[in-house]
Design an enzyme around this catalytic site. Structure first.
Site, PDB file in Angstrom:
ATOM      1  N   HIS A 118      -1.697  -2.592  -8.427  1.00  0.00           N
ATOM      2  CA  HIS A 118      -0.673  -2.160  -7.469  1.00  0.00           C
ATOM      3  C   HIS A 118       0.730  -2.478  -7.989  1.00  0.00           C
ATOM      4  O   HIS A 118       1.071  -3.651  -8.183  1.00  0.00           O
ATOM      5  CB  HIS A 118      -0.911  -2.887  -6.142  1.00  0.00           C
ATOM      6  CG  HIS A 118       0.000  -2.486  -5.040  1.00  0.00           C
ATOM      7  ND1 HIS A 118       0.886  -3.353  -4.459  1.00  0.00           N
ATOM      8  CD2 HIS A 118       0.164  -1.294  -4.401  1.00  0.00           C
ATOM      9  CE1 HIS A 118       1.548  -2.738  -3.497  1.00  0.00           C
ATOM     10  NE2 HIS A 118       1.128  -1.492  -3.438  1.00  0.00           N
ATOM     11  N   GLU A 172      -1.279   1.903  -9.749  1.00  0.00           N
ATOM     12  CA  GLU A 172      -0.531   2.533  -8.659  1.00  0.00           C
ATOM     13  C   GLU A 172       0.953   2.308  -8.887  1.00  0.00           C
ATOM     14  O   GLU A 172       1.360   1.239  -9.379  1.00  0.00           O
ATOM     15  CB  GLU A 172      -0.943   1.893  -7.321  1.00  0.00           C
ATOM     16  CG  GLU A 172      -0.373   2.579  -6.097  1.00  0.00           C
ATOM     17  CD  GLU A 172       0.928   2.012  -5.549  1.00  0.00           C
ATOM     18  OE1 GLU A 172       1.420   2.525  -4.539  1.00  0.00           O
ATOM     19  OE2 GLU A 172       1.483   1.053  -6.154  1.00  0.00           O
ATOM     20  N   ASP A 177       5.155   3.835  -7.298  1.00  0.00           N
ATOM     21  CA  ASP A 177       5.883   4.584  -6.264  1.00  0.00           C
ATOM     22  C   ASP A 177       7.014   5.360  -6.925  1.00  0.00           C
ATOM     23  O   ASP A 177       7.669   4.837  -7.833  1.00  0.00           O
ATOM     24  CB  ASP A 177       6.483   3.607  -5.245  1.00  0.00           C
ATOM     25  CG  ASP A 177       5.441   2.630  -4.728  1.00  0.00           C
ATOM     26  OD1 ASP A 177       4.660   3.018  -3.851  1.00  0.00           O
ATOM     27  OD2 ASP A 177       5.401   1.477  -5.230  1.00  0.00           O
ATOM     28  N   HIS A 206       9.759   1.120  -5.557  1.00  0.00           N
ATOM     29  CA  HIS A 206       9.127   1.179  -4.234  1.00  0.00           C
ATOM     30  C   HIS A 206      10.098   1.557  -3.131  1.00  0.00           C
ATOM     31  O   HIS A 206       9.867   2.480  -2.357  1.00  0.00           O
ATOM     32  CB  HIS A 206       8.465  -0.162  -3.900  1.00  0.00           C
ATOM     33  CG  HIS A 206       7.809  -0.159  -2.549  1.00  0.00           C
ATOM     34  ND1 HIS A 206       8.478  -0.512  -1.394  1.00  0.00           N
ATOM     35  CD2 HIS A 206       6.577   0.211  -2.158  1.00  0.00           C
ATOM     36  CE1 HIS A 206       7.669  -0.373  -0.357  1.00  0.00           C
ATOM     37  NE2 HIS A 206       6.504   0.054  -0.789  1.00  0.00           N
ATOM     38  N   GLU A 226       2.314   7.319  -5.908  1.00  0.00           N
ATOM     39  CA  GLU A 226       2.608   7.407  -4.475  1.00  0.00           C
ATOM     40  C   GLU A 226       3.985   8.024  -4.267  1.00  0.00           C
ATOM     41  O   GLU A 226       5.009   7.490  -4.721  1.00  0.00           O
ATOM     42  CB  GLU A 226       2.561   6.042  -3.777  1.00  0.00           C
ATOM     43  CG  GLU A 226       2.767   6.275  -2.279  1.00  0.00           C
ATOM     44  CD  GLU A 226       2.941   5.022  -1.437  1.00  0.00           C
ATOM     45  OE1 GLU A 226       2.565   3.920  -1.864  1.00  0.00           O
ATOM     46  OE2 GLU A 226       3.476   5.184  -0.318  1.00  0.00           O
TER      47      GLU A 226
HETATM   48  O1  G3P Z   1      -1.175   2.556  -2.322  1.00  0.00           O
HETATM   49  C1  G3P Z   1      -1.110   1.702  -1.272  1.00  0.00           C
HETATM   50  C2  G3P Z   1       0.180   0.982  -1.078  1.00  0.00           C
HETATM   51  O2  G3P Z   1       0.935   1.037  -2.244  1.00  0.00           O
HETATM   52  C3  G3P Z   1       0.958   1.526   0.078  1.00  0.00           C
HETATM   53  O3  G3P Z   1       1.908   0.643   0.543  1.00  0.00           O
HETATM   54  O4  G3P Z   1       4.198  -0.194   0.802  1.00  0.00           O
HETATM   55  O5  G3P Z   1       2.809  -0.996  -1.072  1.00  0.00           O
HETATM   56  O6  G3P Z   1       3.701   1.310  -1.081  1.00  0.00           O
HETATM   57  P1  G3P Z   1       3.218   0.179  -0.261  1.00  0.00           P
HETATM   58 CA    CA Z   2       2.794   2.152  -3.030  1.00  0.00          CA
END
Ligand code: G3P
Ligand code: CA
Length: 248
Positions: A14, A41, A43, A56, A116
């Site tokens: 993450h 993962e 963003d 993020h 994401e």
């Molecule tokens: O992919 C799940 C997670 O990343 C979603 O929440 O706030 O960490 O982007 P956040």
């Molecule tokens: Ca995320």
């Protein structure tokens, strides 16, 4: 395999190896790849001159030494910022990565991305994303995945390229229904919404389940028993060790 008959979930890093490195930076992604993560993962947001950048929050305030909205800063302006020092002096000088840079890095490592989308600030962003995903497609028949809490963003990606695997993100069990209704191959559920019923409902419709953001390695065997397909964690190296223990 000591735990049970089903395969344990795949481990996804993450924001990279974000427990130990500044989130969403090249050093965090390199560390995740080095730890053996096959999935990462991250963003994305679109900056003022159109490039997709990896961060993020919609502003740079929390994770850099600057201030302002990403949508109002050019790539050149973003590149002047330090996005490592907030995490530790040893990370000083880390720059805001572009999605293209990360795609190039993980292609070398054989790792796939869960991209994401927070929100597309402008309509052309979905096309820029699908162009990049095509240009840096993984080998061996694998695919990057695009995820979002915003159904509209996922439908914009599908309109640009129906072949991109999509994941509906939700903190509620009802997210399974949305994924099924829209024919998405994945639902990404907050761990609070993951139980035998939600996993069974998703799997009955051919939808895979990822759970986020799970840092408790002592819960890995539980998610294996539930049949969860992927676990997204800030502690990729430790979760990969837990996976190895389940497989031993
Ligand atoms: O992919 C799940 C997670 O990343 C979603 O929440 O706030 O960490 O982007 P956040
Ligand atoms: Ca995320």
């Amino acid at each position: 395999m000591s735990c049970c008959a089903v395969l344990p979930p795949v481990v996804e890093a993450h924001r990279g190896a974000s427990a130990d490195y500044p989130e969403n930076t090249l050093c965090a992604f390199q560390a995740a790849c080095a730890a053996g993560a096959r999935w990462i993962e991250l963003d994305i947001h679109q900056c003022a001159d159109g490039e997709l950048v990896v961060m993020h929050d919609p502003t740079v305030d929390r994770t850099t030494n600057g201030k302002g909205a990403i949508a109002e800063l050019t790539l050149a302006e973003l590149r002047t910022l330090d996005t490592g020092s907030w995490k530790g002096a040893e990370f000083a000088g880390e720059k805001v990565p572009t999605l293209e840079e990360v795609l190039a890095l993980v292609q070398q490592a054989g790792t796939c991305l869960n991209v994401e989308v927070k929100k597309f600030a402008r309509p052309e962003a979905a096309g820029r994303l699908t162009d990049l995903l095509r240009a840096y497609a993984p080998t061996e028949g694998r695919s990057h995945v695009v995820s979002s809490f915003e159904l509209e963003a996922l439908l914009q990606v599908r309109a640009q390229d129906p072949g991109v695997p999509l994941a509906f993100l939700s903190s509620k069990a009802g997210g399974v229904k949305t994924a099924i209704e829209n024919g998405f191959p994945w639902v990404h559920l907050h761990f609070g919404a993951v139980n035998a019923d939600t996993v069974a409902a998703a799997h009955a419709a051919g939808v895979k389940v990822m759970t986020w953001t799970m840092d408790r390695t002592d819960r890995f065997a539980h998610y294996t028993r539930l049949g969860v397909d992927k676990v997204c964690t800030n502690r990729a190296a430790r979760m990969l060790a837990a996976r190895a223990a389940v497989l031993a």
